[in-house]
Write an enzyme that holds these catalytic residues in place. Structure first.
Site, short mmCIF file in Angstrom:
data_model
loop_
_atom_site.label_atom_id
_atom_site.label_comp_id
_atom_site.label_asym_id
_atom_site.label_seq_id
_atom_site.Cartn_x
_atom_site.Cartn_y
_atom_site.Cartn_z
N CYS A 46 -2.29 -25.32 57.70
CA CYS A 46 -1.42 -25.62 56.97
C CYS A 46 -2.02 -26.96 56.20
O CYS A 46 -2.84 -26.65 55.35
CB CYS A 46 -0.26 -25.89 57.56
SG CYS A 46 1.40 -25.95 56.68
N LYS A 87 11.85 -24.88 50.24
CA LYS A 87 10.92 -24.79 51.45
C LYS A 87 10.66 -23.11 51.69
O LYS A 87 11.66 -22.43 51.52
CB LYS A 87 11.38 -25.40 52.64
CG LYS A 87 10.59 -25.37 53.64
CD LYS A 87 11.38 -26.27 54.96
CE LYS A 87 10.20 -26.39 56.17
NZ LYS A 87 10.81 -27.11 57.20
N SER A 110 6.29 -22.60 57.24
CA SER A 110 7.19 -23.68 57.20
C SER A 110 6.47 -24.66 56.50
O SER A 110 5.90 -25.60 57.01
CB SER A 110 7.48 -24.05 58.64
OG SER A 110 8.21 -25.38 58.43
N HIS A 141 1.29 -20.50 60.11
CA HIS A 141 1.34 -21.06 61.51
C HIS A 141 1.22 -19.78 62.33
O HIS A 141 2.33 -19.65 63.13
CB HIS A 141 2.66 -21.85 61.30
CG HIS A 141 2.54 -23.26 60.91
ND1 HIS A 141 1.61 -24.17 61.33
CD2 HIS A 141 3.36 -23.71 59.85
CE1 HIS A 141 1.96 -25.26 60.60
NE2 HIS A 141 2.80 -24.72 59.44
N GLU A 163 -0.05 -20.03 65.16
CA GLU A 163 0.08 -20.81 66.62
C GLU A 163 1.45 -21.01 66.99
O GLU A 163 1.74 -21.38 68.27
CB GLU A 163 -0.60 -22.00 66.45
CG GLU A 163 -0.09 -23.26 65.99
CD GLU A 163 -0.13 -23.40 64.31
OE1 GLU A 163 0.45 -23.98 63.88
OE2 GLU A 163 -0.42 -22.47 63.82
N ARG A 214 16.97 -28.85 63.97
CA ARG A 214 16.75 -30.29 63.86
C ARG A 214 17.16 -31.07 62.40
O ARG A 214 18.06 -31.95 62.30
CB ARG A 214 15.10 -30.70 63.81
CG ARG A 214 14.72 -32.22 63.37
CD ARG A 214 13.53 -32.34 62.91
NE ARG A 214 13.11 -31.51 61.74
CZ ARG A 214 12.08 -30.99 61.29
NH1 ARG A 214 10.80 -31.13 61.99
NH2 ARG A 214 11.66 -30.28 60.42
#
Length: 312
Positions: A142, A163, A192, A235, A237, A249
């Site tokens: 990233c 986003k 993300s 990502h 991971e 969040r």
């Protein structure tokens, strides 16, 4: 073979519960082999979560891995306890004379900032240059990948209007690549980020090859053989619930955010998300470690002496 990490690292208990083989320092010393030395330069705020995510992937490989956790010398993280940092992390200055078979440079929540305005940019730039003499293979993830490709090739990152958030199909653009051994024609990867790298700008750089890419969110995995590096802009991971955690969040804070695309069943956040990328994540990291094993010198001190492939 297992991954060698401190037994008191919080990730150790999580990995053992999941069936990942974890080895203590004493056990590792009894084995007459050279473990692969892999370091993680962890720039993420939730360091314990990130440690576990990457250790899970590299610890699933049959080779013995010796894991070292690094942090920038000039940056003191505020979101992780100093006791944890002091117990498990080494500042880069303390290891700059050492050699590593592999290095993972994580993302960082500083996407909107120009690279040169990052407070530790000078040190990160030094680390990028250091990889060319002291690391056999580097994985930039990233922001880490965006920063590295910018440093070596001047490829710019561009701020998105909205986003890129969700699970997006990626096309296998290089089926013969050893890093994509066993990959399907398409795979799903969590995304993300508020920024992107553009395919045409990467294509304009001689020597760079895009291995995975998406029509929706652009390049995902880029190989840079001249710098012995892979750049991953997404990502692999992530845990099953990582995107959910980010979404919940932002909703709780009142931050405008779209429901992550193609993540929840029927795009319904009330339903548990499903992990559709785990197998390809393990494949990618297993292939990366296999390539390190096949090409790294047995004498670790010889790392960086030659850019030629040492496969035998």
């Amino acid at each position: 073979m297992p991954i060698k990490i401190p037994s008191s690292l919080p990730a150790a208990d999580v990995l053992m519960e999941e069936g990942v083989m974890v080895m203590s320092e004493d056990q590792a010393a009894k084995q007459d082999i050279r473990a692969l030395r892999i370091a993680i330069l962890n720039l993420m705020p939730k360091k314990e979560e990130t440690e576990t995510q990457f250790a899970r992937l590299i610890g699933a490989h049959p080779l013995q891995i010796e894991l070292t956790l690094l942090r920038p010398t000039e940056h003191t993280p505020k979101t992780t306890s100093q006791a944890h940092i002091g117990a498990f992390y080494q500042p880069w200055n303390d290891v700059r004379d050492q050699k590593f078979d592999g290095l993972i440079i994580t993302g960082a929540p500083i996407e909107h900032m120009p690279f040169e305005e990052v407070t530790y940019w000078d040190e990160i730039s030094q680390i990028f240059d250091w990889t060319q003499t002291n690391v056999h293979s580097t994985l930039g993830v990233c922001w880490g990948g965006m920063a590295m490709i910018n440093h070596f090739h001047g490829v710019k990152k561009h701020v998105l209007d909205a986003k890129a958030f969700g699970c997006f199909p990626q096309r296998n653009l290089a089926p013969s690549s050893p890093y994509l051994r066993g990959f399907s024609d398409t795979c799903v990867v969590p995304v993300s980020r508020w920024t992107e790298m553009r395919q045409d700008e990467i294509d304009a750089v001689p020597g760079l090859t895009t291995l995975l890419g998406s029509d929706e969110v652009g390049p995902c995995l880029v190989e840079d053989p001249d710098h012995r590096a892979l750049y991953i802009f997404n990502h692999f991971e992530y845990d099953t619930g990582t995107l959910k955690g980010e979404y919940d969040r932002d909703v709780a804070k009142g931050v405008p955010i779209n429901v992550p695309m193609k993540y929840y069943p029927d795009d319904d956040p009330s339903k548990p998300p499903q992990n559709r990328w785990r197998s390809h994540a393990h494949l990618l990291y297993a292939n990366w470690i296999s390539e390190i094993y096949l090409t790294t010198p047995f004498d670790i001190d010889q790392i960086g002496e030659s850019r030629k492939d040492r496969r035998t």
